[in-house]
Design a protein around this motif. Structure first.
Motif, PDB file in Angstrom:
ATOM      1  N   TRP A 154      43.053  28.686  47.995  1.00  0.00           N
ATOM      2  CA  TRP A 154      43.687  29.894  47.463  1.00  0.00           C
ATOM      3  C   TRP A 154      43.093  30.235  46.098  1.00  0.00           C
ATOM      4  O   TRP A 154      42.797  31.401  45.807  1.00  0.00           O
ATOM      5  N   ILE A 155      42.914  29.213  45.256  1.00  0.00           N
ATOM      6  CA  ILE A 155      42.347  29.455  43.928  1.00  0.00           C
ATOM      7  C   ILE A 155      40.910  29.981  44.041  1.00  0.00           C
ATOM      8  O   ILE A 155      40.514  30.911  43.331  1.00  0.00           O
ATOM      9  N   THR A 156      40.128  29.390  44.941  1.00  0.00           N
ATOM     10  CA  THR A 156      38.755  29.857  45.145  1.00  0.00           C
ATOM     11  C   THR A 156      38.743  31.322  45.568  1.00  0.00           C
ATOM     12  O   THR A 156      37.950  32.127  45.054  1.00  0.00           O
ATOM     13  N   ARG A 157      39.621  31.681  46.450  1.00  0.00           N
ATOM     14  CA  ARG A 157      39.705  33.074  46.925  1.00  0.00           C
ATOM     15  C   ARG A 157      40.048  34.031  45.782  1.00  0.00           C
ATOM     16  O   ARG A 157      39.426  35.087  45.627  1.00  0.00           O
ATOM     17  N   LEU A 158      41.032  33.644  44.984  1.00  0.00           N
ATOM     18  CA  LEU A 158      41.445  34.504  43.873  1.00  0.00           C
ATOM     19  C   LEU A 158      40.370  34.564  42.784  1.00  0.00           C
ATOM     20  O   LEU A 158      40.148  35.624  42.180  1.00  0.00           O
ATOM     21  N   ALA A 159      39.711  33.438  42.520  1.00  0.00           N
ATOM     22  CA  ALA A 159      38.666  33.418  41.494  1.00  0.00           C
ATOM     23  C   ALA A 159      37.501  34.318  41.888  1.00  0.00           C
ATOM     24  O   ALA A 159      36.947  35.041  41.049  1.00  0.00           O
ATOM     25  N   GLU A 160      37.125  34.299  43.157  1.00  0.00           N
ATOM     26  CA  GLU A 160      36.042  35.167  43.623  1.00  0.00           C
ATOM     27  C   GLU A 160      36.429  36.634  43.486  1.00  0.00           C
ATOM     28  O   GLU A 160      35.613  37.479  43.090  1.00  0.00           O
ATOM     29  N   ALA A 161      37.679  36.955  43.807  1.00  0.00           N
ATOM     30  CA  ALA A 161      38.150  38.338  43.659  1.00  0.00           C
ATOM     31  C   ALA A 161      38.165  38.746  42.192  1.00  0.00           C
ATOM     32  O   ALA A 161      37.787  39.873  41.843  1.00  0.00           O
ATOM     33  N   ARG A 163      36.261  37.579  39.755  1.00  0.00           N
ATOM     34  CA  ARG A 163      34.882  37.779  39.293  1.00  0.00           C
ATOM     35  C   ARG A 163      34.322  39.115  39.781  1.00  0.00           C
ATOM     36  O   ARG A 163      33.485  39.728  39.116  1.00  0.00           O
ATOM     37  N   GLY A 164      34.798  39.573  40.937  1.00  0.00           N
ATOM     38  CA  GLY A 164      34.328  40.843  41.480  1.00  0.00           C
ATOM     39  C   GLY A 164      35.170  42.035  41.062  1.00  0.00           C
ATOM     40  O   GLY A 164      35.031  43.121  41.637  1.00  0.00           O
ATOM     41  N   ASN A 165      36.059  41.831  40.064  1.00  0.00           N
ATOM     42  CA  ASN A 165      36.927  42.906  39.570  1.00  0.00           C
ATOM     43  C   ASN A 165      37.771  43.538  40.678  1.00  0.00           C
ATOM     44  O   ASN A 165      38.012  44.750  40.701  1.00  0.00           O
ATOM     45  N   ARG A 166      38.220  42.702  41.600  1.00  0.00           N
ATOM     46  CA  ARG A 166      39.050  43.220  42.684  1.00  0.00           C
ATOM     47  C   ARG A 166      40.278  42.330  42.921  1.00  0.00           C
ATOM     48  O   ARG A 166      40.775  42.227  44.046  1.00  0.00           O
ATOM     49  N   LEU A 167      40.755  41.701  41.847  1.00  0.00           N
ATOM     50  CA  LEU A 167      41.896  40.798  41.985  1.00  0.00           C
ATOM     51  C   LEU A 167      43.142  41.544  42.457  1.00  0.00           C
ATOM     52  O   LEU A 167      43.860  41.066  43.344  1.00  0.00           O
ATOM     53  N   GLU A 168      43.421  42.710  41.867  1.00  0.00           N
ATOM     54  CA  GLU A 168      44.606  43.470  42.262  1.00  0.00           C
ATOM     55  C   GLU A 168      44.538  43.863  43.733  1.00  0.00           C
ATOM     56  O   GLU A 168      45.539  43.808  44.451  1.00  0.00           O
ATOM     57  N   ALA A 169      43.343  44.268  44.168  1.00  0.00           N
ATOM     58  CA  ALA A 169      43.176  44.642  45.575  1.00  0.00           C
ATOM     59  C   ALA A 169      43.398  43.434  46.485  1.00  0.00           C
ATOM     60  O   ALA A 169      43.999  43.549  47.562  1.00  0.00           O
ATOM     61  N   LEU A 171      45.278  40.743  45.794  1.00  0.00           N
ATOM     62  CA  LEU A 171      46.706  40.414  45.795  1.00  0.00           C
ATOM     63  C   LEU A 171      47.480  41.383  46.683  1.00  0.00           C
ATOM     64  O   LEU A 171      48.419  40.988  47.385  1.00  0.00           O
ATOM     65  N   LYS A 172      47.085  42.637  46.665  1.00  0.00           N
ATOM     66  CA  LYS A 172      47.729  43.629  47.529  1.00  0.00           C
ATOM     67  C   LYS A 172      47.471  43.311  48.994  1.00  0.00           C
ATOM     68  O   LYS A 172      48.371  43.433  49.840  1.00  0.00           O
ATOM     69  N   LYS A 173      46.248  42.897  49.300  1.00  0.00           N
ATOM     70  CA  LYS A 173      45.903  42.511  50.672  1.00  0.00           C
ATOM     71  C   LYS A 173      46.742  41.322  51.125  1.00  0.00           C
ATOM     72  O   LYS A 173      47.254  41.300  52.251  1.00  0.00           O
ATOM     73  N   ILE A 174      46.906  40.340  50.243  1.00  0.00           N
ATOM     74  CA  ILE A 174      47.686  39.151  50.590  1.00  0.00           C
ATOM     75  C   ILE A 174      49.152  39.510  50.782  1.00  0.00           C
ATOM     76  O   ILE A 174      49.847  38.915  51.619  1.00  0.00           O
ATOM     77  N   ARG A 175      49.649  40.498  50.029  1.00  0.00           N
ATOM     78  CA  ARG A 175      51.054  40.896  50.161  1.00  0.00           C
ATOM     79  C   ARG A 175      51.380  41.481  51.531  1.00  0.00           C
ATOM     80  O   ARG A 175      52.549  41.582  51.891  1.00  0.00           O
ATOM     81  N   ARG A 176      50.366  41.856  52.290  1.00  0.00           N
ATOM     82  CA  ARG A 176      50.623  42.364  53.640  1.00  0.00           C
ATOM     83  C   ARG A 176      51.154  41.268  54.563  1.00  0.00           C
ATOM     84  O   ARG A 176      51.777  41.565  55.580  1.00  0.00           O
ATOM     85  N   LEU A 197      45.583  32.360  37.593  1.00  0.00           N
ATOM     86  CA  LEU A 197      45.399  33.053  38.865  1.00  0.00           C
ATOM     87  C   LEU A 197      46.491  32.671  39.850  1.00  0.00           C
ATOM     88  O   LEU A 197      47.022  33.529  40.574  1.00  0.00           O
ATOM     89  N   PHE A 198      46.822  31.398  39.879  1.00  0.00           N
ATOM     90  CA  PHE A 198      47.871  30.916  40.771  1.00  0.00           C
ATOM     91  C   PHE A 198      49.205  31.560  40.408  1.00  0.00           C
ATOM     92  O   PHE A 198      49.976  31.971  41.280  1.00  0.00           O
ATOM     93  N   PHE A 199      49.466  31.649  39.113  1.00  0.00           N
ATOM     94  CA  PHE A 199      50.700  32.287  38.653  1.00  0.00           C
ATOM     95  C   PHE A 199      50.753  33.748  39.102  1.00  0.00           C
ATOM     96  O   PHE A 199      51.808  34.245  39.523  1.00  0.00           O
ATOM     97  N   GLN A 200      49.615  34.446  39.025  1.00  0.00           N
ATOM     98  CA  GLN A 200      49.596  35.847  39.444  1.00  0.00           C
ATOM     99  C   GLN A 200      49.887  35.978  40.938  1.00  0.00           C
ATOM    100  O   GLN A 200      50.547  36.936  41.364  1.00  0.00           O
ATOM    101  N   LEU A 201      49.407  35.026  41.725  1.00  0.00           N
ATOM    102  CA  LEU A 201      49.699  35.041  43.160  1.00  0.00           C
ATOM    103  C   LEU A 201      51.201  34.899  43.399  1.00  0.00           C
ATOM    104  O   LEU A 201      51.797  35.659  44.172  1.00  0.00           O
ATOM    105  N   VAL A 202      51.809  33.939  42.725  1.00  0.00           N
ATOM    106  CA  VAL A 202      53.253  33.719  42.883  1.00  0.00           C
ATOM    107  C   VAL A 202      54.042  34.923  42.377  1.00  0.00           C
ATOM    108  O   VAL A 202      54.961  35.411  43.044  1.00  0.00           O
TER     109      VAL A 202
END
Length: 271
Positions: A154-161, A163-169, A171-176, A197-202
């Motif tokens: 999960w952390i790897t997935r969020l870190a990659e997002a 770095r690509g300036n798409r973290l909000e997108a 997190l929105k995808k995961i919220r589905r 990053l983990f905190f932002q997911l929660v």
């Protein structure tokens, strides 16, 4: 001068008999199971003197059951479980600390509908991952979308997002997904960036979607994993606000299996 646009007349079914008409109608309605079984059930209805209503209900039930079964298979596939394990396969006799009534309640998946969380705590080898997968499978069977992964992935997935300036997108995808499962929190320590990053997911799922977490550490030691007691406390606060926390105790099943194997070998050597 205006010209009226004539509506296109509806397509008419073929007129070469009832089977062709029903085949056409079920194709248009996208009800292939009805198309496949209406004749068989019609014969059964005649033999058993069903009413029209009973025949219709049986036919619709067959279609719904088939659609739900295919939907469950698809949801299990997209959940990315490392293996499909069920609660029915879990040996509860080896885990006396687990409340059977609470497990039965969680198996109804009503916690997902309420966007509540489930936390499974306990030392390695008690079957926390098996229970998490089993509850996740129950949720897919109830019609909910589920996504499973380890905490490090999960952390790897969020870190990659990030770095690509798409973290909000991301997190929105995961919220589905109605339920996400985070396995093995505490096995690998995270630096402060990963903890944030983990905190932002929660936080992004707080009162919006369900989280299931397994951890080998009690909450009091999560600060060690996330390198920050404040972030860990804030994370725990959001996780447990609407949650069932199951603290498991007992012998590791691997240790138990090894002990049983040694006992069997000792008996064999004496014989």
């Amino acid at each position: 001068m205006s010209t009226a646009i004539k509506a296109k007349p509806p397509a008419t079914p073929p007129k070469d008999g009832m089977p062709s008409m029903i085949a056409y109608l079920t194709r248009v309605l996208k009800t292939p199971t009805i198309g496949a079984f209406w004749e068989e059930l019609a014969a059964q209805a005649r033999d058993e003197n069903w009413s029209h209503e009973e025949y219709l209900a049986a036919l619709l039930q067959r279609q719904v059951a088939d659609r739900e079964s295919k939907g469950t298979v698809m949801r299990i596939r997209t959940a990315h479980f490392p293996a499909v394990k069920t609660l029915e396969d879990f040996n509860l006799d080896h885990l006396p600390s687990l409340r059977r009534d609470l497990l039965a309640h969680l198996a109804t998946s009503t916690f997902v509908a309420k966007a509540e969380n489930v936390i499974l705590l306990g030392p390695p080898g008690l079957g926390k991952t098996h229970l998490a997968i089993g509850l996740g499978v129950k949720a897919t069977q109830a019609g909910y979308s589920v996504l499973f992964d380890t905490a490090s992935n999960w952390i790897t997935r969020l870190a990659e997002a990030h770095r690509g300036n798409r973290l909000e997108a991301e997190l929105k995808k995961i919220r589905r997904y109605k339920l996400i499962i985070i396995d093995e929190v505490g096995y690998i320590p995270f630096d402060q960036d990963a903890a944030n990053l983990f905190f932002q997911l929660v936080a992004s799922r707080y009162e919006q979607g369900s989280i299931m977490v397994t951890s080998n550490l009690p909450f009091g030691r999560w600060g060690e994993t996330f390198s920050d007691d404040v972030v860990a406390a804030a994370m725990i606060d959001r996780l447990v606000h609407h949650a069932e926390v199951l603290t498991l105790t007992g012998d590791s099943y691997r240790t138990r299996q090894r002990r049983e194997l040694l006992a069997k070998e000792n008996r064999a050597s004496r014989d």
